[in-house]
Scaffold this active site. Structure first.
Site, mmCIF file in Angstrom:
data_model
loop_
_atom_site.group_PDB
_atom_site.id
_atom_site.type_symbol
_atom_site.label_atom_id
_atom_site.label_comp_id
_atom_site.label_asym_id
_atom_site.label_seq_id
_atom_site.Cartn_x
_atom_site.Cartn_y
_atom_site.Cartn_z
ATOM 1 N N LYS A 1 8.578 30.737 39.730
ATOM 2 C CA LYS A 1 7.208 30.361 39.774
ATOM 3 C C LYS A 1 7.377 29.338 38.421
ATOM 4 O O LYS A 1 8.451 28.624 38.709
ATOM 5 C CB LYS A 1 6.379 31.482 39.446
ATOM 6 C CG LYS A 1 6.331 32.448 40.488
ATOM 7 C CD LYS A 1 5.174 33.625 40.289
ATOM 8 C CE LYS A 1 5.393 34.430 41.738
ATOM 9 N NZ LYS A 1 4.550 35.556 41.557
ATOM 10 N N GLU B 1 0.070 31.738 46.087
ATOM 11 C CA GLU B 1 -0.465 31.218 44.834
ATOM 12 C C GLU B 1 -0.618 29.830 45.136
ATOM 13 O O GLU B 1 -1.562 29.043 44.793
ATOM 14 C CB GLU B 1 0.507 31.180 43.604
ATOM 15 C CG GLU B 1 0.548 32.586 42.975
ATOM 16 C CD GLU B 1 1.749 33.159 42.602
ATOM 17 O OE1 GLU B 1 2.792 32.285 42.322
ATOM 18 O OE2 GLU B 1 1.940 34.222 42.162
ATOM 19 N N GLU C 1 3.997 39.102 51.701
ATOM 20 C CA GLU C 1 3.950 39.385 50.456
ATOM 21 C C GLU C 1 2.423 39.863 50.028
ATOM 22 O O GLU C 1 1.659 38.822 50.097
ATOM 23 C CB GLU C 1 4.258 38.080 49.398
ATOM 24 C CG GLU C 1 5.499 37.881 49.282
ATOM 25 C CD GLU C 1 5.835 36.785 48.012
ATOM 26 O OE1 GLU C 1 6.662 37.421 47.173
ATOM 27 O OE2 GLU C 1 5.091 35.984 47.801
ATOM 28 N N GLY D 1 2.659 40.573 41.320
ATOM 29 C CA GLY D 1 2.493 40.472 39.695
ATOM 30 C C GLY D 1 1.633 41.668 39.166
ATOM 31 O O GLY D 1 1.144 41.744 38.068
ATOM 32 N N SER E 1 6.012 42.885 43.406
ATOM 33 C CA SER E 1 6.434 43.916 42.275
ATOM 34 C C SER E 1 7.599 44.620 42.773
ATOM 35 O O SER E 1 7.892 45.890 42.600
ATOM 36 C CB SER E 1 5.264 44.943 42.268
ATOM 37 O OG SER E 1 4.078 44.586 41.613
#
Ligand code: 13P
Length: 262
Positions: free
Chosen positions: A14, A104, A174, A180, A220
């Site tokens: 990221k 994201e 995901e 996260g 995670s």
């Protein structure tokens, strides 16, 4: 029966690590991994764009088996798109894998399924492999819409892509609520959704492509949960965020075979 799929574990950095930090991290990862690790698992790292040239040079000069990846690209070959990076530029840096449609990017930058599809085609058209992401929000899961959402993302993302190309792709499931947050999906839930993704791929691109496509779980992933996830039939790898930033932790994930499951 198709040949066993080679596991693939990818570090999505990221917006972390400048190019100096990136070099240190990759050097350390290289020392932590041996030939056996590399022959049993494909390991890719996806640094920010500004790090790519440094990591390319490092990996090639030291003949590392760590594979270079990127996090995004534009679908056009070139043009007036200020701030964007074209797929051919990544191919010139010997980037092999490009993450496409990360949640994201969809959430914060408004990427649509149609744009994700264009990016998948641009990556493939430039000889690289897309890691196409899909996944549901907590609200969608609680409303019983998770499967439908993921199915739509996979169908639209793969629309018009050649079967042979689909076969060689990577798809990352995901769940957004697990990214996260420290909340990992149960291995049963992750397996169920990855099996669903494979079923959708079979409908879109045929049984051979579905048997070959590699499906990662992301959200995670840590040294303590990777072995259990990797023991699932339809999970072929992991897309790792936070735990890929530190070489020791990422190496421990790559070396999941050494862990005791339980
Ligand atoms: P975390 O591993 O930090 O949850 O991130 C997952 C992810 O988004 C990888 O692309």
């Amino acid at each position: 029966m198709a040949a066993k799929r080679q596991p693939i574990i990818s570090g999505n950095w990221k917006m972390h690590h400048n190019h100096f930090e990136a070099i240190q991290c990759v050097q350390k990862l290289h020392y932590r991994l041996d030939g056996d690790d590399h022959s049993s698992v494909d390991v890719t790292v996806h640094p920010p764009f500004t790090d790519l040239r440094s990591i390319q040079t490092l990996v090639e000069s030291d003949k590392m088996q760590i594979v270079l990846g990127a996090q995004n690209c534009h679908w056009e070959e070139k043009g007036a798109f200020t701030g964007e990076v074209a797929a051919p530029f990544l191919a010139k840096l010997n980037v092999a894998f490009v993450i496409v449609g990360h949640s994201e990017r969809r959430e914060y930058f408004g990427e649509t399924d149609e744009q994700v599809n264009l990016k998948v085609k641009a990556v493939l058209g430039n000889g690289m492999t897309p890691i196409m992401c899909c996944g549901e929000t907590l609200e969608e899961r609680e409303a019983g819409q998770a499967e439908a959402k993921v199915e739509r993302q996979v169908r639209e993302g793969l629309a018009g892509v050649l079967k042979e190309h689909v076969a060689a792709m990577v798809i990352a499931y995901e769940p957004i609520w697990a990214i996260g947050t420290g909340k990992v999906a149960t291995s049963d839930d992750a397996q169920a959704m990855c099996a669903h993704v494979r079923k959708v791929v079979a409908e879109v691109a045929g049984a051979d492509a579905a048997a070959s496509v590699r499906i990662q779980y992301g959200g995670s992933v840590k040294p303590g949960n990777i072995a259990e996830l990797m023991s699932q039939a339809d999970i072929d790898g992991a897309l790792v965020g936070g735990a890929s930033l530190e070489a020791d932790e990422f190496a421990a994930i790559v070396q999941y075979r050494n862990h005791v499951t339980g």
